[in-house]
Design an enzyme around this catalytic site. Structure first.
Site, mmCIF file in Angstrom:
data_model
loop_
_atom_site.group_PDB
_atom_site.id
_atom_site.type_symbol
_atom_site.label_atom_id
_atom_site.label_comp_id
_atom_site.label_asym_id
_atom_site.label_seq_id
_atom_site.Cartn_x
_atom_site.Cartn_y
_atom_site.Cartn_z
ATOM 1 N N ALA A 65 -16.422 -10.020 14.288
ATOM 2 C CA ALA A 65 -17.277 -9.568 15.384
ATOM 3 C C ALA A 65 -17.592 -8.095 15.145
ATOM 4 O O ALA A 65 -16.849 -7.392 14.446
ATOM 5 C CB ALA A 65 -16.564 -9.757 16.712
ATOM 6 N N GLY A 110 -13.838 -13.014 13.407
ATOM 7 C CA GLY A 110 -14.846 -13.986 13.834
ATOM 8 C C GLY A 110 -15.510 -14.703 12.665
ATOM 9 O O GLY A 110 -16.041 -15.807 12.828
ATOM 10 N N GLU A 113 -13.249 -17.428 11.828
ATOM 11 C CA GLU A 113 -13.351 -18.378 12.944
ATOM 12 C C GLU A 113 -14.618 -19.231 12.812
ATOM 13 O O GLU A 113 -14.603 -20.429 13.084
ATOM 14 C CB GLU A 113 -13.320 -17.615 14.276
ATOM 15 C CG GLU A 113 -11.934 -17.036 14.529
ATOM 16 C CD GLU A 113 -11.875 -16.088 15.717
ATOM 17 O OE1 GLU A 113 -12.617 -15.084 15.709
ATOM 18 O OE2 GLU A 113 -11.113 -16.349 16.650
ATOM 19 N N GLU A 133 -7.450 -9.004 13.816
ATOM 20 C CA GLU A 133 -7.691 -8.508 15.180
ATOM 21 C C GLU A 133 -6.582 -7.621 15.720
ATOM 22 O O GLU A 133 -6.847 -6.670 16.471
ATOM 23 C CB GLU A 133 -7.914 -9.678 16.147
ATOM 24 C CG GLU A 133 -9.252 -10.370 15.998
ATOM 25 C CD GLU A 133 -9.291 -11.482 14.969
ATOM 26 O OE1 GLU A 133 -8.342 -11.581 14.166
ATOM 27 O OE2 GLU A 133 -10.271 -12.245 14.966
HETATM 28 N N1 CO8 Z 1 -18.094 -4.748 12.672
HETATM 29 C C1 CO8 Z 1 -19.027 -3.798 12.511
HETATM 30 N N2 CO8 Z 1 -19.289 -3.196 11.326
HETATM 31 C C2 CO8 Z 1 -18.564 -3.600 10.266
HETATM 32 C C3 CO8 Z 1 -17.586 -4.598 10.347
HETATM 33 C C4 CO8 Z 1 -17.354 -5.196 11.626
HETATM 34 N N3 CO8 Z 1 -16.477 -6.191 11.807
HETATM 35 N N4 CO8 Z 1 -17.031 -4.763 9.143
HETATM 36 C C5 CO8 Z 1 -17.659 -3.902 8.318
HETATM 37 N N5 CO8 Z 1 -18.583 -3.190 8.982
HETATM 38 C C6 CO8 Z 1 -19.485 -2.171 8.454
HETATM 39 C C7 CO8 Z 1 -18.730 -0.867 8.208
HETATM 40 O O1 CO8 Z 1 -18.604 -0.133 9.404
HETATM 41 C C8 CO8 Z 1 -19.633 -0.202 7.174
HETATM 42 O O2 CO8 Z 1 -20.736 0.334 7.855
HETATM 43 P P1 CO8 Z 1 -21.306 1.807 7.395
HETATM 44 O O3 CO8 Z 1 -21.720 1.627 5.967
HETATM 45 O O4 CO8 Z 1 -22.436 2.041 8.344
HETATM 46 O O5 CO8 Z 1 -20.168 2.740 7.551
HETATM 47 C C9 CO8 Z 1 -20.140 -1.378 6.358
HETATM 48 O O6 CO8 Z 1 -19.935 -2.552 7.173
HETATM 49 C C10 CO8 Z 1 -19.369 -1.561 5.070
HETATM 50 O O7 CO8 Z 1 -17.986 -1.636 5.392
HETATM 51 P P2 CO8 Z 1 -16.882 -0.739 4.674
HETATM 52 O O8 CO8 Z 1 -17.447 0.567 4.247
HETATM 53 O O9 CO8 Z 1 -15.671 -0.699 5.581
HETATM 54 O O10 CO8 Z 1 -16.585 -1.612 3.375
HETATM 55 P P3 CO8 Z 1 -15.223 -1.737 2.563
HETATM 56 O O11 CO8 Z 1 -15.515 -2.500 1.328
HETATM 57 O O12 CO8 Z 1 -14.551 -0.410 2.419
HETATM 58 O O13 CO8 Z 1 -14.256 -2.629 3.506
HETATM 59 C C11 CO8 Z 1 -13.712 -4.459 4.956
HETATM 60 C C12 CO8 Z 1 -14.606 -3.950 3.801
HETATM 61 C C13 CO8 Z 1 -12.277 -4.576 4.496
HETATM 62 C C14 CO8 Z 1 -14.236 -5.853 5.332
HETATM 63 C C15 CO8 Z 1 -13.799 -3.492 6.139
HETATM 64 O O14 CO8 Z 1 -15.192 -3.246 6.445
HETATM 65 C C16 CO8 Z 1 -13.170 -3.994 7.398
HETATM 66 O O15 CO8 Z 1 -11.948 -3.951 7.525
HETATM 67 N N6 CO8 Z 1 -13.974 -4.488 8.370
HETATM 68 C C17 CO8 Z 1 -13.504 -4.919 9.657
HETATM 69 C C18 CO8 Z 1 -12.877 -6.280 9.557
HETATM 70 C C19 CO8 Z 1 -12.316 -6.702 10.894
HETATM 71 O O16 CO8 Z 1 -11.450 -6.078 11.453
HETATM 72 N N7 CO8 Z 1 -12.820 -7.835 11.426
HETATM 73 C C20 CO8 Z 1 -12.385 -8.385 12.664
HETATM 74 C C21 CO8 Z 1 -13.229 -7.895 13.794
HETATM 75 S S1 CO8 Z 1 -12.591 -8.388 15.365
HETATM 76 C C22 CO8 Z 1 -13.121 -9.983 15.546
HETATM 77 O O17 CO8 Z 1 -13.754 -10.549 14.700
HETATM 78 C C23 CO8 Z 1 -12.730 -10.631 16.817
HETATM 79 C C24 CO8 Z 1 -13.490 -11.935 17.110
HETATM 80 C C25 CO8 Z 1 -13.478 -12.223 18.593
HETATM 81 C C26 CO8 Z 1 -14.251 -11.159 19.315
HETATM 82 C C27 CO8 Z 1 -14.388 -11.390 20.768
HETATM 83 C C28 CO8 Z 1 -15.549 -10.566 21.359
HETATM 84 C C29 CO8 Z 1 -15.164 -9.564 22.391
#
Ligand code: CO8
Length: 259
Positions: A65, A110, A113, A133
């Site tokens: 998400a 997500g 999921e 999460e």
């Molecule tokens: N949301 C928003 N932006 C994201 C997300 C995300 N989940 N993941 C990556 N991005 C963006 C980064 O912010 C970055 O943007 P920018 O270039 O503008 O800074 C771009 O994508 C590239 O990401 P990274 O620079 O971080 O790339 P890396 O190769 O260094 O890392 C990762 C890749 C490991 C995937 C890293 O981006 C990461 O850890 N992302 C988050 C993963 C995460 O925590 N996902 C779970 C989210 S919570 C969820 O899914 C809950 C579901 C239920 C929600 C209920 C609703 C309320």
């Protein structure tokens, strides 16, 4: 509806849903969820689509998400976004045709999921899976606490959710989260091959197998086999069942007509 974050194509009976927000690693915000809801409702009614393949543009399937959007929400809005996502996952899980997730890269939160809401998961050897999460002070909210233990068992689901550890495609295969791992360049071809195999079978049989398995997993064994008997009967009264059995006896390929 015009899509800004996904691409939808249909070719030779296969519907392709490609997540197309690569700058945010295809993260799911409310706009993306609205588009997914629209496209899967349309696919459900589209007779030109027999099997669906979901994949991601760029190096990610879906990185979860959208954390930037979630960070600004209050409790009520957070709940709304959870329910919106849960309904999309349920729609994907219950549409009347098979959905194959071709997981090309990150399937996190997500994203994992959504992959789990699909019928079958094929992973590129570059794919990475996880439920991170708890790093953010939340738990999976798009059905992950429920679908993950059903797929990999309670202990493994708890390990993945409590630790937020990311696992590679081979480990995802070992624990039963994905059904196949293939080289990255063969991912879509393998998903298409599987889709074509499914498309060569009687459509009503595939539809009823999906209903029986999905319904059965939500109930006790006795009720599940009753569902199976009803679903089985729907296939048995079909013209395609007559054709399938006749073709076997006559030693020729069956010609199914979805009737
Ligand atoms: N949301 C928003 N932006 C994201 C997300 C995300 N989940 N993941 C990556 N991005 C963006 C980064 O912010 C970055 O943007 P920018 O270039 O503008 O800074 C771009 O994508 C590239 O990401 P990274 O620079 O971080 O790339 P890396 O190769 O260094 O890392 C990762 C890749 C490991 C995937 C890293 O981006 C990461 O850890 N992302 C988050 C993963 C995460 O925590 N996902 C779970 C989210 S919570 C969820 O899914 C809950 C579901 C239920 C929600 C209920 C609703 C309320």
């Amino acid at each position: 509806m015009e899509y800004k974050n996904i691409i939808f194509d249909v070719k030779d009976g296969i519907g392709y849903v490609t997540m197309n927000r690569p700058k945010a690693l295809n993260a799911l915000n409310t706009e993306v969820l609205t588009e997914l809801d629209d496209v899967f409702r349309a696919i459900d009614k589209n007779d030109d689509v027999q099997v669906v393949i979901v994949t991601g543009e760029g190096r990610s399937f879906i990185a979860g998400a959208d954390i930037a959007q979630m960070s600004d929400l209050n409790g009520t809005e957070g709940r709304d976004m959870t329910i919106q996502g849960q309904l999309v996952m349920e729609l994907i899980e219950t549409i009347n045709k098979p959905v194959i997730a071709a997981v090309n890269g990150f399937a996190l939160g997500g994203g994992n999921e959504l992959a789990m809401a699909c019928d079958i998961r094929i992973a590129s050897e570059k794919a990475k899976f996880g439920q991170p999460e708890v790093n953010l002070g939340i738990i999976p909210g798009y059905g992950g606490t429920q679908r993950l233990p059903r797929l990999v068992g309670k202990g493994m689901a708890k390990k993945l959710i409590y630790s937020a550890e990311m696992i590679d495609a081979q480990e995802a295969y070992r624990i039963g989260l994905v059904q196949e791992v293939v080289p990255a360049e063969e991912l879509i071809a393998r998903a298409e091959e599987l889709a074509k195999t499914i498309m060569s079978k009687a459509p009503i049989a595939i539809k009823m197998a999906k209903v029986a398995i999905n319904n059965g997993l939500q109930t006790d064994l006795k009720t599940g086999v009753q569902f199976e008997a009803e679903a089985y009967t729907s296939t048995f009264v079909s013209e395609d069942r007559v054709e399938g059995m006749k073709a076997f006896v006559e030693k020729r390929p069956a010609e199914f007509k979805n009737k």
